[in-house]
Design a protein around this motif. Sequence first.
Motif, PDB file in Angstrom:
ATOM      1  N   GLN A   1       0.978  -1.314  -0.003  1.00 27.61           N
ATOM      2  CA  GLN A   1       0.014   0.082   0.047  1.00 27.61           C
ATOM      3  C   GLN A   1       0.997   1.170  -0.079  1.00 27.61           C
ATOM      4  OE1 GLN A   1      -2.630  -0.402   3.278  1.00 27.61           O
ATOM      5  NE2 GLN A   1      -2.508  -2.600   3.371  1.00 27.61           N
ATOM      6  N   PRO A   2       1.731   1.288  -1.157  1.00 21.39           N
ATOM      7  CA  PRO A   2       2.434   2.674  -1.110  1.00 21.39           C
ATOM      8  C   PRO A   2       1.908   4.155  -0.638  1.00 21.39           C
ATOM      9  CG  PRO A   2       2.215   1.728  -3.440  1.00 21.39           C
ATOM     10  CD  PRO A   2       1.433   0.908  -2.492  1.00 21.39           C
ATOM     11  N   SER A   3       2.587   4.869  -0.076  1.00 19.04           N
ATOM     12  CA  SER A   3       2.343   5.861   0.740  1.00 19.04           C
ATOM     13  C   SER A   3       2.238   7.145  -0.517  1.00 19.04           C
ATOM     14  CB  SER A   3       2.933   6.459   1.849  1.00 19.04           C
ATOM     15  OG  SER A   3       4.502   6.842   1.132  1.00 19.04           O
ATOM     16  N   GLY A   4       3.087   6.951  -1.632  1.00 17.50           N
ATOM     17  CA  GLY A   4       3.244   7.884  -2.732  1.00 17.50           C
ATOM     18  C   GLY A   4       4.284   8.792  -2.518  1.00 17.50           C
ATOM     19  N   ARG A   5       4.972   8.765  -1.153  1.00 16.82           N
ATOM     20  CA  ARG A   5       6.014   9.500  -1.024  1.00 16.82           C
ATOM     21  C   ARG A   5       6.948   8.942  -0.236  1.00 16.82           C
ATOM     22  NH1 ARG A   5       6.330  12.103   3.878  1.00 16.82           N
ATOM     23  NH2 ARG A   5       4.963  11.506   5.368  1.00 16.82           N
ATOM     24  N   ILE A   6       8.237   9.351  -0.173  1.00 15.76           N
ATOM     25  CA  ILE A   6       9.482   8.961   0.522  1.00 15.76           C
ATOM     26  C   ILE A   6       9.437   9.780   1.812  1.00 15.76           C
ATOM     27  CG2 ILE A   6      11.808   8.607   0.808  1.00 15.76           C
ATOM     28  CD1 ILE A   6      10.508   6.897  -1.574  1.00 15.76           C
ATOM     29  N   ASN A   7       9.749   9.000   2.864  1.00 17.40           N
ATOM     30  CA  ASN A   7       9.617   9.730   4.392  1.00 17.40           C
ATOM     31  C   ASN A   7      10.573  11.031   4.169  1.00 17.40           C
ATOM     32  OD1 ASN A   7      11.003  10.187   6.949  1.00 17.40           O
ATOM     33  ND2 ASN A   7       9.464   8.694   7.574  1.00 17.40           N
ATOM     34  N   PRO A   8      10.286  12.337   4.390  1.00 14.52           N
ATOM     35  CA  PRO A   8      11.317  13.241   4.494  1.00 14.52           C
ATOM     36  C   PRO A   8      12.588  13.010   5.298  1.00 14.52           C
ATOM     37  CG  PRO A   8       9.512  13.957   5.677  1.00 14.52           C
ATOM     38  CD  PRO A   8       9.017  12.530   4.875  1.00 14.52           C
ATOM     39  N   HIS A   9      12.425  12.423   6.013  1.00 15.10           N
ATOM     40  CA  HIS A   9      13.942  12.098   7.176  1.00 15.10           C
ATOM     41  C   HIS A   9      14.679  11.176   6.254  1.00 15.10           C
ATOM     42  CE1 HIS A   9      12.199  14.749  10.493  1.00 15.10           C
ATOM     43  NE2 HIS A   9      11.074  14.011  10.279  1.00 15.10           N
ATOM     44  N   VAL A  10      14.089  10.291   5.692  1.00 11.20           N
ATOM     45  CA  VAL A  10      14.893   9.220   5.041  1.00 11.20           C
ATOM     46  C   VAL A  10      15.553   9.891   3.923  1.00 11.20           C
ATOM     47  CG1 VAL A  10      14.615   7.219   3.546  1.00 11.20           C
ATOM     48  CG2 VAL A  10      13.386   7.358   5.781  1.00 11.20           C
ATOM     49  N   ARG A  11      14.699  10.693   3.114  1.00 12.96           N
ATOM     50  CA  ARG A  11      15.352  11.220   1.883  1.00 12.96           C
ATOM     51  C   ARG A  11      16.614  12.294   2.512  1.00 12.96           C
ATOM     52  NH1 ARG A  11      13.887  11.611  -3.255  1.00 12.96           N
ATOM     53  NH2 ARG A  11      11.596  11.233  -2.902  1.00 12.96           N
ATOM     54  N   ASP A  12      16.376  12.934   3.424  1.00 12.62           N
ATOM     55  CA  ASP A  12      17.378  13.994   4.016  1.00 12.62           C
ATOM     56  C   ASP A  12      18.655  13.099   4.237  1.00 12.62           C
ATOM     57  OD1 ASP A  12      15.664  16.204   3.590  1.00 12.62           O
ATOM     58  OD2 ASP A  12      15.171  16.379   5.770  1.00 12.62           O
ATOM     59  N   LEU A  13      18.279  12.101   5.090  1.00 10.71           N
ATOM     60  CA  LEU A  13      19.543  11.176   5.377  1.00 10.71           C
ATOM     61  C   LEU A  13      20.430  10.797   4.144  1.00 10.71           C
ATOM     62  CD1 LEU A  13      21.265   9.933   7.758  1.00 10.71           C
ATOM     63  CD2 LEU A  13      19.512   8.034   7.543  1.00 10.71           C
ATOM     64  N   LEU A  14      19.616  10.247   3.402  1.00  7.99           N
ATOM     65  CA  LEU A  14      20.127   9.698   2.110  1.00  7.99           C
ATOM     66  C   LEU A  14      20.931  10.519   1.529  1.00  7.99           C
ATOM     67  CD1 LEU A  14      17.298   7.110   0.784  1.00  7.99           C
ATOM     68  CD2 LEU A  14      19.526   6.293   1.800  1.00  7.99           C
ATOM     69  N   GLU A  15      20.341  11.879   1.398  1.00  6.66           N
ATOM     70  CA  GLU A  15      20.945  12.899   0.453  1.00  6.66           C
ATOM     71  C   GLU A  15      22.272  13.066   1.181  1.00  6.66           C
ATOM     72  OE1 GLU A  15      17.935  15.769  -0.176  1.00  6.66           O
ATOM     73  OE2 GLU A  15      17.127  14.611  -1.912  1.00  6.66           O
ATOM     74  N   ARG A  16      22.105  13.231   2.411  1.00  9.16           N
ATOM     75  CA  ARG A  16      23.383  13.949   3.118  1.00  9.16           C
ATOM     76  C   ARG A  16      24.317  12.865   3.136  1.00  9.16           C
ATOM     77  NH1 ARG A  16      19.854  14.580   7.486  1.00  9.16           N
ATOM     78  NH2 ARG A  16      21.040  12.966   8.679  1.00  9.16           N
ATOM     79  N   LEU A  17      24.058  11.576   3.030  1.00 12.45           N
ATOM     80  CA  LEU A  17      25.306  10.526   2.778  1.00 12.45           C
ATOM     81  C   LEU A  17      25.699  10.230   1.281  1.00 12.45           C
ATOM     82  CD1 LEU A  17      23.755   7.918   5.741  1.00 12.45           C
ATOM     83  CD2 LEU A  17      25.746   9.616   5.797  1.00 12.45           C
ATOM     84  N   GLY A  18      25.374  10.920   0.637  1.00 11.80           N
ATOM     85  CA  GLY A  18      25.470  10.745  -0.893  1.00 11.80           C
ATOM     86  C   GLY A  18      24.868   9.858  -1.641  1.00 11.80           C
ATOM     87  N   PHE A  19      23.715   9.286  -1.441  1.00 13.93           N
ATOM     88  CA  PHE A  19      23.110   8.314  -2.090  1.00 13.93           C
ATOM     89  C   PHE A  19      22.170   9.344  -3.289  1.00 13.93           C
ATOM     90  CE2 PHE A  19      23.614   5.839   1.666  1.00 13.93           C
ATOM     91  CZ  PHE A  19      23.805   4.616   1.219  1.00 13.93           C
ATOM     92  N   PRO A  20      22.106   8.621  -4.507  1.00 13.51           N
ATOM     93  CA  PRO A  20      21.273   9.390  -5.207  1.00 13.51           C
ATOM     94  C   PRO A  20      19.746   8.927  -4.940  1.00 13.51           C
ATOM     95  CG  PRO A  20      22.280   7.433  -6.207  1.00 13.51           C
ATOM     96  CD  PRO A  20      22.790   7.401  -5.103  1.00 13.51           C
ATOM     97  N   THR A  21      19.026  10.368  -4.884  1.00 16.15           N
ATOM     98  CA  THR A  21      17.672   9.928  -4.714  1.00 16.15           C
ATOM     99  C   THR A  21      16.489  10.483  -5.663  1.00 16.15           C
ATOM    100  OG1 THR A  21      17.571  12.426  -3.490  1.00 16.15           O
ATOM    101  CG2 THR A  21      17.987  10.626  -2.247  1.00 16.15           C
ATOM    102  N   ALA A  22      17.122  11.047  -6.908  1.00 20.28           N
ATOM    103  CA  ALA A  22      16.210  11.533  -7.802  1.00 20.28           C
ATOM    104  C   ALA A  22      15.155  10.644  -8.156  1.00 20.28           C
ATOM    105  CB  ALA A  22      17.068  12.280  -8.794  1.00 20.28           C
ATOM    106  N   GLU A  23      15.577   9.412  -8.449  1.00 18.55           N
ATOM    107  CA  GLU A  23      14.785   8.242  -8.977  1.00 18.55           C
ATOM    108  C   GLU A  23      13.915   7.651  -7.987  1.00 18.55           C
ATOM    109  OE1 GLU A  23      14.578   7.716 -12.570  1.00 18.55           O
ATOM    110  OE2 GLU A  23      15.959   9.580 -12.464  1.00 18.55           O
ATOM    111  N   LEU A  24      13.973   7.774  -6.941  1.00 17.60           N
ATOM    112  CA  LEU A  24      13.368   7.356  -5.609  1.00 17.60           C
ATOM    113  C   LEU A  24      11.843   7.376  -5.656  1.00 17.60           C
ATOM    114  CD1 LEU A  24      15.664   7.471  -2.545  1.00 17.60           C
ATOM    115  CD2 LEU A  24      15.390   5.407  -4.401  1.00 17.60           C
TER     116      LEU A  24
END
Length: 176
Positions: free
Chosen positions: A43-66
Amino acid sequence: MVEHRVYNVLFLCTHNSARSVMAECLLNREGKGRFRGFSAGSQPSGRINPHVRDLLERLGFPTAELRSKTWDEFAAPGAPHMDFVVTVCDNAAGEVCPVWPGQPISAHWGFPDPSSATGTDAEKAAFTATVFGQIQRRIQAFVALPIASLDRMALKRKMDDMARAESSQRGGTDVR
Protein backbone atom coordinates in the motif's frame (compact mmCIF):
# COMPACT_ATOMS: atom_id res chain seq x y z
CA MET A 1 36.29 -17.15 -17.40
CA VAL A 2 34.06 -16.47 -14.40
CA GLU A 3 30.58 -15.21 -15.21
CA HIS A 4 29.62 -11.99 -13.45
CA ARG A 5 26.25 -12.67 -11.83
CA VAL A 6 24.09 -9.81 -10.56
CA TYR A 7 21.51 -10.80 -7.94
CA ASN A 8 18.23 -8.85 -7.83
CA VAL A 9 16.74 -8.23 -4.39
CA LEU A 10 13.29 -6.77 -3.73
CA PHE A 11 12.71 -5.17 -0.32
CA LEU A 12 9.08 -4.94 0.74
CA CYS A 13 7.37 -2.77 3.30
CA THR A 14 3.74 -1.75 3.49
CA HIS A 15 4.15 1.91 2.50
CA ASN A 16 7.52 1.78 0.69
CA SER A 17 8.51 5.10 2.20
CA ALA A 18 11.34 4.38 4.65
CA ARG A 19 12.90 0.98 5.51
CA SER A 20 12.53 -0.66 2.11
CA VAL A 21 13.86 2.47 0.40
CA MET A 22 16.89 2.61 2.69
CA ALA A 23 17.56 -1.11 2.07
CA GLU A 24 17.33 -0.59 -1.71
CA CYS A 25 19.82 2.29 -1.62
CA LEU A 26 22.19 0.51 0.74
CA LEU A 27 22.24 -2.70 -1.30
CA ASN A 28 22.90 -0.79 -4.49
CA ARG A 29 25.94 0.84 -2.83
CA GLU A 30 27.20 -1.99 -0.62
CA GLY A 31 26.59 -4.64 -3.28
CA LYS A 32 29.27 -3.11 -5.50
CA GLY A 33 27.63 -4.26 -8.73
CA ARG A 34 27.01 -7.84 -7.53
CA PHE A 35 23.52 -6.92 -6.33
CA ARG A 36 20.73 -4.72 -7.58
CA GLY A 37 18.24 -3.51 -5.00
CA PHE A 38 14.59 -2.63 -5.59
CA SER A 39 11.83 -1.66 -3.17
CA ALA A 40 8.06 -1.66 -3.18
CA GLY A 41 5.03 -1.77 -0.91
CA SER A 42 1.63 -3.39 -0.67
CA GLN A 43 0.00 0.00 0.00
CA PRO A 44 2.54 2.61 -1.13
CA SER A 45 2.25 5.99 0.51
CA GLY A 46 3.17 7.81 -2.68
CA ARG A 47 6.10 9.62 -1.07
CA ILE A 48 9.46 8.93 0.51
CA ASN A 49 9.68 9.77 4.22
CA PRO A 50 11.34 13.22 4.35
CA HIS A 51 13.77 12.17 7.12
CA VAL A 52 14.83 9.19 5.01
CA ARG A 53 15.31 11.34 1.91
CA ASP A 54 17.31 13.92 3.91
CA LEU A 55 19.55 11.25 5.43
CA LEU A 56 20.18 9.55 2.10
CA GLU A 57 21.03 12.86 0.45
CA ARG A 58 23.42 13.82 3.28
CA LEU A 59 25.17 10.47 2.85
CA GLY A 60 25.55 10.95 -0.89
CA PHE A 61 23.00 8.43 -2.13
CA PRO A 62 21.22 9.27 -5.38
CA THR A 63 17.59 10.09 -4.57
CA ALA A 64 16.20 11.63 -7.76
CA GLU A 65 14.78 8.31 -9.00
CA LEU A 66 13.39 7.15 -5.64
CA ARG A 67 9.64 6.79 -5.45
CA SER A 68 7.08 4.92 -3.39
CA LYS A 69 5.65 2.19 -5.62
CA THR A 70 3.42 -0.86 -5.50
CA TRP A 71 4.79 -4.36 -5.42
CA ASP A 72 2.49 -5.19 -8.34
CA GLU A 73 5.11 -3.59 -10.61
CA PHE A 74 7.49 -6.41 -9.77
CA ALA A 75 4.95 -9.21 -10.26
CA ALA A 76 3.98 -7.99 -13.74
CA PRO A 77 5.26 -9.48 -17.01
CA GLY A 78 8.54 -7.88 -18.03
CA ALA A 79 9.56 -7.00 -14.46
CA PRO A 80 13.12 -7.84 -13.40
CA HIS A 81 13.55 -11.42 -12.19
CA MET A 82 14.05 -11.41 -8.42
CA ASP A 83 16.55 -13.74 -6.77
CA PHE A 84 15.56 -12.62 -3.25
CA VAL A 85 12.48 -11.00 -1.70
CA VAL A 86 12.95 -9.54 1.78
CA THR A 87 10.22 -8.02 3.93
CA VAL A 88 11.56 -5.33 6.25
CA CYS A 89 8.41 -4.58 8.24
CA ASP A 90 6.20 -6.88 10.24
CA ASN A 91 3.00 -5.75 8.48
CA ALA A 92 4.31 -6.65 5.01
CA ALA A 93 5.61 -9.97 6.35
CA GLY A 94 2.09 -10.92 7.37
CA GLU A 95 0.44 -9.91 4.10
CA VAL A 96 -0.29 -12.21 1.20
CA CYS A 97 2.36 -11.31 -1.35
CA PRO A 98 2.04 -11.77 -5.08
CA VAL A 99 3.53 -14.90 -6.58
CA TRP A 100 7.05 -13.98 -7.64
CA PRO A 101 8.23 -15.65 -10.84
CA GLY A 102 11.20 -17.96 -10.42
CA GLN A 103 10.62 -18.72 -6.73
CA PRO A 104 13.06 -16.23 -5.19
CA ILE A 105 14.49 -16.93 -1.76
CA SER A 106 12.48 -15.01 0.81
CA ALA A 107 13.34 -13.71 4.26
CA HIS A 108 11.93 -11.39 6.89
CA TRP A 109 14.20 -8.77 8.40
CA GLY A 110 12.03 -6.66 10.68
CA PHE A 111 13.21 -3.17 11.58
CA PRO A 112 11.57 -0.35 13.58
CA ASP A 113 9.55 2.08 11.47
CA PRO A 114 11.09 5.55 11.07
CA SER A 115 7.65 6.81 10.05
CA SER A 116 6.34 5.98 13.53
CA ALA A 117 8.99 8.08 15.30
CA THR A 118 7.68 10.77 17.61
CA GLY A 119 9.26 13.88 19.06
CA THR A 120 11.05 16.78 17.49
CA ASP A 121 12.37 16.73 13.94
CA ALA A 122 15.85 16.18 15.36
CA GLU A 123 14.62 13.16 17.36
CA LYS A 124 12.85 11.73 14.31
CA ALA A 125 15.99 12.23 12.22
CA ALA A 126 18.11 10.52 14.90
CA PHE A 127 15.71 7.57 15.04
CA THR A 128 15.83 7.30 11.24
CA ALA A 129 19.64 7.27 11.37
CA THR A 130 19.58 4.50 14.00
CA VAL A 131 17.33 2.33 11.83
CA PHE A 132 19.52 3.11 8.81
CA GLY A 133 22.53 1.76 10.76
CA GLN A 134 20.65 -1.44 11.60
CA ILE A 135 19.71 -1.98 7.96
CA GLN A 136 23.25 -1.18 6.85
CA ARG A 137 24.74 -3.86 9.14
CA ARG A 138 22.28 -6.44 7.79
CA ILE A 139 23.01 -5.51 4.18
CA GLN A 140 26.77 -5.70 4.81
CA ALA A 141 26.37 -9.19 6.29
CA PHE A 142 24.19 -10.24 3.36
CA VAL A 143 26.59 -9.07 0.63
CA ALA A 144 29.44 -10.86 2.45
CA LEU A 145 27.69 -14.24 2.09
CA PRO A 146 29.31 -16.64 -0.39
CA ILE A 147 26.05 -16.81 -2.35
CA ALA A 148 27.39 -18.71 -5.35
CA SER A 149 28.66 -21.54 -3.14
CA LEU A 150 25.51 -21.97 -1.00
CA ASP A 151 22.46 -24.03 -1.91
CA ARG A 152 18.96 -22.52 -1.51
CA MET A 153 18.33 -24.06 1.92
CA ALA A 154 21.68 -22.96 3.35
CA LEU A 155 21.22 -19.47 1.96
CA LYS A 156 17.69 -19.19 3.39
CA ARG A 157 18.97 -20.40 6.78
CA LYS A 158 21.80 -17.84 6.80
CA MET A 159 19.41 -15.01 5.90
CA ASP A 160 17.06 -16.04 8.70
CA ASP A 161 19.98 -16.42 11.13
CA MET A 162 21.11 -12.84 10.37
CA ALA A 163 17.69 -11.55 11.38
CA ARG A 164 17.63 -13.59 14.59
CA ALA A 165 21.16 -12.61 15.63
CA GLU A 166 20.68 -8.86 15.26
CA SER A 167 17.16 -8.97 16.69
CA SER A 168 18.39 -10.66 19.84
CA GLN A 169 21.16 -8.05 20.18
CA ARG A 170 18.53 -5.28 19.93
CA GLY A 171 16.14 -7.12 22.23
CA GLY A 172 13.63 -7.30 19.37
CA THR A 173 11.35 -10.01 18.17
CA ASP A 174 11.66 -10.03 14.41
CA VAL A 175 11.94 -13.82 14.23
CA ARG A 176 9.33 -15.53 12.09
